[in-house]
Write an enzyme that holds these catalytic residues in place. Structure first.
Site, mmCIF file in Angstrom:
data_model
loop_
_atom_site.group_PDB
_atom_site.id
_atom_site.type_symbol
_atom_site.label_atom_id
_atom_site.label_comp_id
_atom_site.label_asym_id
_atom_site.label_seq_id
_atom_site.Cartn_x
_atom_site.Cartn_y
_atom_site.Cartn_z
ATOM 1 N N ASP A 1 0.786 -1.233 0.000
ATOM 2 C CA ASP A 1 0.000 0.000 0.000
ATOM 3 C C ASP A 1 0.818 1.285 0.000
ATOM 4 O O ASP A 1 0.346 2.324 0.428
ATOM 5 C CB ASP A 1 -0.905 -0.001 1.236
ATOM 6 C CG ASP A 1 -0.103 -0.217 2.518
ATOM 7 O OD1 ASP A 1 1.115 0.056 2.510
ATOM 8 O OD2 ASP A 1 -0.682 -0.657 3.529
ATOM 9 N N GLU B 1 -0.376 -9.007 -1.124
ATOM 10 C CA GLU B 1 -0.992 -8.423 0.080
ATOM 11 C C GLU B 1 -2.177 -7.531 -0.307
ATOM 12 O O GLU B 1 -2.314 -6.390 0.113
ATOM 13 C CB GLU B 1 0.015 -7.636 0.933
ATOM 14 C CG GLU B 1 -0.433 -7.442 2.374
ATOM 15 C CD GLU B 1 0.543 -6.624 3.215
ATOM 16 O OE1 GLU B 1 0.528 -5.394 3.109
ATOM 17 O OE2 GLU B 1 1.298 -7.226 3.994
ATOM 18 N N GLU C 1 -2.125 5.214 2.908
ATOM 19 C CA GLU C 1 -2.053 3.804 2.505
ATOM 20 C C GLU C 1 -3.414 3.189 2.202
ATOM 21 O O GLU C 1 -3.530 2.348 1.312
ATOM 22 C CB GLU C 1 -1.327 2.982 3.577
ATOM 23 C CG GLU C 1 0.166 3.275 3.705
ATOM 24 C CD GLU C 1 0.493 4.511 4.545
ATOM 25 O OE1 GLU C 1 -0.455 5.136 5.096
ATOM 26 O OE2 GLU C 1 1.675 4.861 4.655
ATOM 27 N N HIS D 1 6.172 5.269 13.001
ATOM 28 C CA HIS D 1 6.499 6.112 11.842
ATOM 29 C C HIS D 1 5.298 6.644 11.090
ATOM 30 O O HIS D 1 5.442 7.491 10.222
ATOM 31 C CB HIS D 1 7.389 5.334 10.856
ATOM 32 C CG HIS D 1 6.649 4.266 10.102
ATOM 33 N ND1 HIS D 1 6.380 3.035 10.638
ATOM 34 C CD2 HIS D 1 6.107 4.254 8.864
ATOM 35 C CE1 HIS D 1 5.724 2.297 9.752
ATOM 36 N NE2 HIS D 1 5.540 3.016 8.668
ATOM 37 N N ARG E 1 2.349 8.444 9.242
ATOM 38 C CA ARG E 1 2.084 9.857 8.981
ATOM 39 C C ARG E 1 0.980 10.435 9.866
ATOM 40 O O ARG E 1 1.060 11.568 10.333
ATOM 41 C CB ARG E 1 1.603 10.018 7.533
ATOM 42 C CG ARG E 1 2.635 10.546 6.628
ATOM 43 C CD ARG E 1 2.252 10.378 5.187
ATOM 44 N NE ARG E 1 3.479 10.366 4.424
ATOM 45 C CZ ARG E 1 4.055 11.440 3.934
ATOM 46 N NH1 ARG E 1 3.486 12.621 4.064
ATOM 47 N NH2 ARG E 1 5.194 11.368 3.305
ATOM 48 N N HIS F 1 13.249 5.241 12.751
ATOM 49 C CA HIS F 1 13.034 5.320 11.309
ATOM 50 C C HIS F 1 13.924 6.432 10.754
ATOM 51 O O HIS F 1 14.266 7.365 11.479
ATOM 52 C CB HIS F 1 11.547 5.641 11.085
ATOM 53 C CG HIS F 1 11.060 5.412 9.692
ATOM 54 N ND1 HIS F 1 11.340 6.276 8.664
ATOM 55 C CD2 HIS F 1 10.297 4.426 9.152
ATOM 56 C CE1 HIS F 1 10.778 5.831 7.552
ATOM 57 N NE2 HIS F 1 10.138 4.699 7.828
#
Ligand code: UD1
Ligand code: UDP
Length: 373
Positions: free
Chosen positions: A101, A123, A137, A211, A213, A244
């Site tokens: 994604d 996936e 995503e 991590h 957003r 990250h």
């Protein structure tokens, strides 16, 4: 283009999780003499992508190297679309394989679609049903599933999601998640890790990653406040945080936890080291998708730092606890795991819904059948 009658397959990867989850499939496809297999790295991630591929002995055949510091979604979307499109024009393919994604996934799929190249979505079918979480995503995966030709759904529930959206069932294959293939392969070759050298052998250890957003800003600050409070409340507790590479996230976490005792910050860990730390930890706190799946397979409790999940199987199996980014809720659930031994131990025999380590083999069979018919 069918060279010597062999279908040409292009596997696209852009970020760390795509690399880890596509690696077992790339290796399986490469073992198969029927296919000509190439790997295109968009370079949405740089070091984190090559680090993940290297562990599996894979080198990208082409790297678009599009990453910029603090890149925008617009940049990634357009650079990958143009880069993959130009590659496909110069190197026609019989099939494009994309994963998951990310923005690389969406743009690469679109470049294939524009050229009428069948797109296989690995996936496929995960849904949170909220376009804002995870962002962007959820939109990426929904859009890819509108234009794909083959769908490799990790679980029956993901296949049901596709069916509910009207996807033809003959193009959907329930395969398990390839991350379990990657995990089992890595566990087999497990060695020692030096990452934990500062952590006393008997100390309770928690692994944390973050991590997403939608957590930037206030939510991430609340998570860090919970971590700080836990360290104050439990003087033996250690927390390991592989940071990250994204400076937005990295700076926010290190700033918020500055001066806290018993926090170990590391660079992104090599996959075997990360697996070793997951295994050594009492439990995991994470907003990562892949980590939820791995934790479930390792029967480790994972406090999911999100408001909702597109992986309800972890919640049903009981290995995942959705705690969001509310400071009190995180503290309560973490405290329960730290103080209630029977509760912690009860996680060791929960379900394993994400696969059996043979997802890649099933995907390869389905691709063979596609080219046979
Ligand atoms: C991306 C994906 C996300 C996935 C995550 C996995 C999108 C929109 N986001 O988010 O779905 O869960 O990867 O980690 O596709 N950077 C480096 N070196 C690296 C990687 C990143 O320096 O190897 C820094 C750069 O400054 C870059 C920034 O991180 O601009 C953000 O990278 P980006 O891929 O845009 O977003 P992620 O948060 O990594
Ligand atoms: N991972 C890793 N090293 C780290 C942190 C994570 O190898 O320091 C692996 C982890 O095991 C999982 C994947 O990276 O397979 C998850 O990536 P990430 O959390 O960046 O993305 P997401 O899965 O949320 O898209």
């Amino acid at each position: 283009m069918r060279l010597n009658g062999k279908p040409s397959l292009l596997c696209v990867v852009g970020t760390r999780p795509e690399a880890i989850k596509m690696a077992p499939l790339i290796l399986k496809l490469r073992e198969n003499p029927r296919f000509r297999v190439r790997v295109l790295a968009s370079g949405q991630h740089t070091d984190m992508l090559s680090q993940a591929l290297e562990h599996f002995g894979i080198r990208a055949d082409v790297d678009l190297s599009i990453m910029r510091d603090r890149q925008t979604l617009d940049h990634v979307t357009s650079a990958v679309l143009e880069g993959v499109g130009a590659f496909l024009d110069a190197n026609p393919q019989d099939m494009l394989l994309v994963h998951g994604d990310t923005t690389t996934t969406l743009s690469a799929a679109l470049a294939g679609f524009y050229r009428k190249i069948p797109v296989a979505h690995v996936e496929a079918g995960l849904r949170s049903r909220d376009m804002t979480r995870p962002f962007p995503e959820e939109a990426n995966r929904v859009l890819v599933d509108r234009i794909a030709t083959l769908y490799f759904a990790p679980t029956p529930q993901a296949a049901d999601n596709l069916s509910a959206e009207g996807v033809d069932g003959s193009r959907v294959f329930v395969t398990g998640n390839t991350v379990i293939d990657a995990l089992f392969r890595t566990l087999e070759r497990r060695g020692e890790t030096s990452v934990l050298r500062d952590v006393p052998a008997e100390a309770p250890l928690v692994l944390m990653t973050a991590h997403r957003r939608e957590s930037w800003g206030e939510p991430l600050t609340r998570v860090c406040e919970a971590v700080r409070a836990l360290l104050e409340k439990y003087p033996a507790l250690w927390i390991l945080i592989p940071l990250h590479k994204n400076p937005v996230v990295r700076n926010a976490i290190t700033e918020a936890l500055r001066g806290s005792p018993r926090v170990v910050f590391t660079e992104p860990l090599d996959y075997p080291d990360f697996v070793a730390v997951m295994n050594r930890s009492l439990f995991i706190m994470s907003d990562s998708g892949g980590v939820q799946e791995e934790a479930t397979a390792l029967r480790k409790p994972v406090l999911i730092l999100r408001e909702l999940s597109e992986r309800p199987e972890a919640l049903t199996a009981g290995t995942g606890v959705l705690v969001g980014t509310d400071r009190t809720r995180i503290e309560e659930e973490a405290s329960r795991l730290l103080t209630d031994g029977p509760w912690l131990n009860s996680f060791s025999n929960r379900g394993m819904p994400f696969g059996d380590g043979n997802a890649s083999a099933r995907i390869v069979s389905a691709i063979e059948n596609y080219f046979d018919t």
